[in-house]
Design a protein around this motif. Structure first.
Motif, PDB file in Angstrom:
ATOM      1  N   VAL A 255      -6.186   5.075   0.068  1.00 14.52           N
ATOM      2  CA  VAL A 255      -4.768   4.824  -0.194  1.00 14.52           C
ATOM      3  C   VAL A 255      -4.670   4.062  -1.514  1.00 14.52           C
ATOM      4  O   VAL A 255      -5.650   3.577  -2.056  1.00 14.52           O
ATOM      5  CB  VAL A 255      -4.100   4.025   0.944  1.00 14.52           C
ATOM      6  N   GLU A 256      -3.448   3.934  -2.015  1.00 19.38           N
ATOM      7  CA  GLU A 256      -3.250   3.273  -3.309  1.00 19.38           C
ATOM      8  C   GLU A 256      -2.605   1.908  -3.114  1.00 19.38           C
ATOM      9  O   GLU A 256      -1.571   1.782  -2.447  1.00 19.38           O
ATOM     10  CB  GLU A 256      -2.342   4.141  -4.187  1.00 19.38           C
TER      11      GLU A 256
ATOM     12  N   ILE B   8       0.843  -1.192   0.000  1.00 25.12           N
ATOM     13  CA  ILE B   8       0.000   0.000   0.000  1.00 25.12           C
ATOM     14  C   ILE B   8       0.881   1.246   0.000  1.00 25.12           C
ATOM     15  O   ILE B   8       1.895   1.312   0.709  1.00 25.12           O
ATOM     16  CB  ILE B   8      -0.910   0.034   1.254  1.00 25.12           C
ATOM     17  N   GLN B   9       0.481   2.232  -0.771  1.00 26.97           N
ATOM     18  CA  GLN B   9       1.166   3.527  -0.740  1.00 26.97           C
ATOM     19  C   GLN B   9       0.253   4.537  -0.062  1.00 26.97           C
ATOM     20  O   GLN B   9      -0.803   4.897  -0.595  1.00 26.97           O
ATOM     21  CB  GLN B   9       1.512   3.993  -2.160  1.00 26.97           C
ATOM     22  N   ASP B  10       0.643   4.912   1.163  1.00 23.03           N
ATOM     23  CA  ASP B  10      -0.136   5.895   1.921  1.00 23.03           C
ATOM     24  C   ASP B  10       0.520   7.258   1.764  1.00 23.03           C
ATOM     25  O   ASP B  10       1.732   7.391   1.946  1.00 23.03           O
ATOM     26  CB  ASP B  10      -0.177   5.493   3.399  1.00 23.03           C
ATOM     27  N   PRO B  11      -0.252   8.315   1.415  1.00 17.78           N
ATOM     28  CA  PRO B  11       0.358   9.645   1.206  1.00 17.78           C
ATOM     29  C   PRO B  11       1.049  10.196   2.448  1.00 17.78           C
ATOM     30  O   PRO B  11       1.926  11.053   2.350  1.00 17.78           O
ATOM     31  CB  PRO B  11      -0.834  10.507   0.792  1.00 17.78           C
ATOM     32  N   HIS B  12       0.666   9.728   3.642  1.00 17.42           N
ATOM     33  CA  HIS B  12       1.242  10.243   4.880  1.00 17.42           C
ATOM     34  C   HIS B  12       2.298   9.310   5.476  1.00 17.42           C
ATOM     35  O   HIS B  12       3.257   9.769   6.089  1.00 17.42           O
ATOM     36  CB  HIS B  12       0.147  10.481   5.923  1.00 17.42           C
TER      37      HIS B  12
END
Length: 707
Positions: A236-237, A175-179
């Motif tokens: 999330v991405e 997962i790519q979390d912006p934070h």
């Protein structure tokens, strides 16, 4: 087909141990199963069945055998195997043997079986092969049927690495979390849903090769989940996902001496089986090293416990395809028949008073065994029924017959072996059902498994009591009786039934017998008597030169009896062994085992009966029963071998059944001195298929067992 002298000599020169490694011998057995999946002589869905069996066997091998070796390593046990390998060396040898086989497995599946299935109108799609209409249907199916069942589990500084259960298929989601940056989560593929998701017929593409227009399509459920992971992680991405599968130690250790309630102990062990130590991690070849390392670290395994493969995991699930209604892709239907003596509504007790009845499954139907109990239940002169139960199946007519007998007032005793591996839960269910019906249930014995196959009926006749018995080589399981080759004897011979009575008394009370009249019973008399019978054959051969032993079994690994067979060979006794699975005996070695021949039969039916023939100068002895020649069977299980005393039945077993196995040139493989197997082919000879029904029942001409 004999091995050439040049090959035999070359192999003999490199023999370093009189024994073949048990684990590597098992791998060779499973290779023979795999070869059946490769063999175009088998119908396509039969090949798929063998492929699924190969995969299932391999899973069990890791759960039981590999886990046992790893436990030895963890405990720093340095005991060598009979062929001189340490536990670490065995583990390395296993991996070396399996890696090329697993590569072959993937080539067979992806390059052969799946394309051939597609040509026959059975398509297993990858998600990237779906057209827009199919993807739309799959998206809807995901929302309706899959999404509510899923539970993603995150792994970070606040949440520990999730537990990965035995045999489960999982997705490692990145997962790519912006934070927070890159995160990891695990999504378990739910076992309660079909692994192969069936597409609607109107969405499946037809193929020219399928002239009848029968076409079905499936997609792997983990690919459906992977394509829709965004729904599980809103905000999330999901940038990557990779399937992986874990196999854990499933061999329960039961402290019976400390267990006040064996039933509760077994139940707890079954629940804990999924928590055992990880012994194998299988990952997709697309998984990057950083994710593989993360899994290995948190599962506490090393790189040598990790197997990287192409294509789908958990290939045992391909067995579902064999349930498709495609008789054109399957073997002809086998229809078992009644033995001649039991046809026409006869009184089974009267028949047995006139002579023994031999049942040969699956060529004979299992119905007479069930009818034996049901007839006893209905008969007002029957006083008691006693039964051993090891693996009975999920819908057991035998158990229902026993409960019916109790309902009709008979005294019924059942010895239920709760420690039957992977059948514990099912046996617990049946044990409780039997108890509720009023059956007296014995939960096996402390320290040993009750593996003997026995049924006893006690009947009042005129002024005396007569006992009738069924003794078998296979389980009281109507399902496996249609697929396993087994022999059963219905008899009322007084000395045999008296032994059965005595054995049941030792199973239900504290008594112990050191000798039996006719039966060979493990762990009491069997090893001693088998050794005596082999030595008698040696002595006979030294006098007359006609010594001959024929043994058929599932496995041969007991070193003590292997040494006796070597002694027999060294004086010239001919030894013919038919061993389906593991064989630690090394045949054809100069000065040690030159007269020993070992063959394995693999076919549509699982070869399961155990037969032991001693020629004895023509005054032969022939024993049937439940025991393989393994230390566990001879020393740590209650097993029975019973003599076949009716001359006509003994003649049939020797000259039809055993002779067919020894002459088989269709399904047989010959064991070479180096542990490899060589497949036999008919060539210019007449084909001899030992699983042809007409060879395997006395009244073969009128049996009509195939249609």
């Amino acid at each position: 087909m004999e091995q050439s002298p040049e090959v035999a000599s070359a192999v003999t020169e490199h023999v370093t141990s009189p024994f073949l490694n048990r684990e590597l011998s098992w791998i060779e057995f499973n290779r023979r199963v795999f070869e059946e999946a490769c063999d175009h002589a088998n119908p396509l869905l039969e090949r798929v069945k063998f492929f699924a069996i190969w995969a299932s066997n391999l899973d069990e091998f890791f759960m039981i055998r590999v886990s046992g070796i790893k436990q030895q390593i963890s405990a720093e046990v340095q005991k060598q195997s009979p062929d001189g390998l340490t536990p670490s060396e065995q583990l390395a040898s296993i991996r070396r043997a399996l890696l090329p086989l697993i590569d072959e497995e993937r080539r067979l599946l992806l390059d052969v079986l799946l394309p051939e299935l597609r040509e026959q109108g059975i398509t297993l799609y990858n998600y990237d092969q779906l057209n827009p209409r199919q993807r739309a249907w799959v998206a809807d199916y995901f929302q309706r049927q899959i999404f509510p069942v899923l539970t993603p589990l995150a792994f970070d500084s606040c949440r520990p690495f999730p537990f990965i259960s035995n045999l489960s298929i999982n997705l490692a989601a990145v997962i790519q979390d912006p934070h927070k940056g890159e995160l990891f989560a695990r999504v378990k593929v739910p076992e309660v849903l079909p692994r192969l998701v069936a597409l609607p017929a109107d969405l499946v593409e037809a193929h020219d090769a399928d002239a009848l227009g029968r076409h079905v399509g499936f997609i792997w459920i983990e690919q459906v989940i992977a394509a829709h992971l965004d729904a599980l992680f809103p905000g999330v991405e999901v940038i990557e996902s990779y399937p992986f599968r874990v196999i854990r130690n499933a061999d329960m250790e039961i402290e019976e001496d400390e267990a006040d309630d064996l039933l509760a102990t077994i139940e707890q062990g079954v629940r804990q089986r999924r928590f055992g130590e990880v012994v194998r991690l299988t990952i997709d070849d697309s998984m990057p090293e950083r994710i593989a390392h993360l899994l290995q670290t948190n599962l506490k395994i090393g790189p040598t416990d990790c197997y990287t493969v192409r294509g789908p995991l958990a290939l045992t699930d391909l067995m579902a395809l064999t349930r498709l209604d495609r008789p054109d892709l399957k073997a002809p239907i086998h229809v078992p028949v009644l033995p001649m003596a039991l046809r026409g509504g006869v009184d089974i007790f009267e028949v047995l008073r006139n002579g023994d009845v031999l049942l040969h499954h699956p060529y004979h139907t299992f119905a007479p065994v069930i009818d034996f109990i049901n007839t006893a239940a209905e008969d007002p002169d029957v006083l008691a029924i006693k039964q051993t139960l090891y693996r009975v199946g999920s819908n057991s007519p035998i158990v229902r017959a026993l409960m019916h007998a109790r309902e009709l007032g008979k005294q019924v005793t059942a010895v239920v072996e709760l420690k039957a591996r992977f059948d514990e839960e099912n046996n617990i269910i049946w044990a409780r059902a039997l108890e509720r019906a009023g059956v007296h249930v014995i939960y096996g014995l402390v320290g040993v498994k009750v593996h003997a196959k026995l049924s006893l009926v006690v009947r009042q006749e005129q002024e005396s009591i007569r006992c009738y018995a069924h003794l078998g080589t296979g389980n009281y399981n109507a399902g496996t009786a249609r697929a396993y080759t087994d022999l059963g004897l219905l008899t009322c011979r007084p000395e045999i039934t008296a032994d059965v009575v005595d054995l049941f008394n030792t199973l239900t009370a504290y008594g112990r017998r050191d000798e039996y009249r006719k039966l060979l019973i493990a762990p009491v008399t069997m090893r001693r008597h088998l050794r005596r019978l082999i030595r008698r054959e040696i002595e006979r051969h030294q006098l007359a030169g006609d010594g001959h032993l024929i043994f058929k079994m599932n496995s041969l690994v007991d070193r003590g009896l292997i040494k006796e067979l070597y002694r027999a060979s060294q004086v010239g006794v001919r030894v013919d062994l038919i061993v389906r699975g593991m064989c630690s005996l090394r045949p054809g070695v100069t000065g040690m085992s030159e007269t020993i021949h070992v063959r394995s039969i693999i076919g549509p039916f699982l070869e399961h009966h155990r037969i032991y023939y001693f020629h004895n100068g023509g005054e032969s002895d022939l024993y049937l029963g439940s025991a393989d020649l393994m230390e566990r069977n001879l020393d740590r299980r209650v097993e029975e071998l019973f003599p076949l005393e009716d001359p006509s039945l003994a003649h049939f077993v020797r000259h039809n059944i055993l002779a067919s196995f020894l002459n088989d040139n269709v399904r047989a493989r010959i064991l070479l001195p180096d542990g490899r197997y060589q497949r036999l082919r008919p060539g210019d000879s007449e084909p001899c298929d030992s699983q042809a029904p007409e060879r395997m029942i006395p009244e073969g001409k009128e049996a009509e067992t195939r249609k």
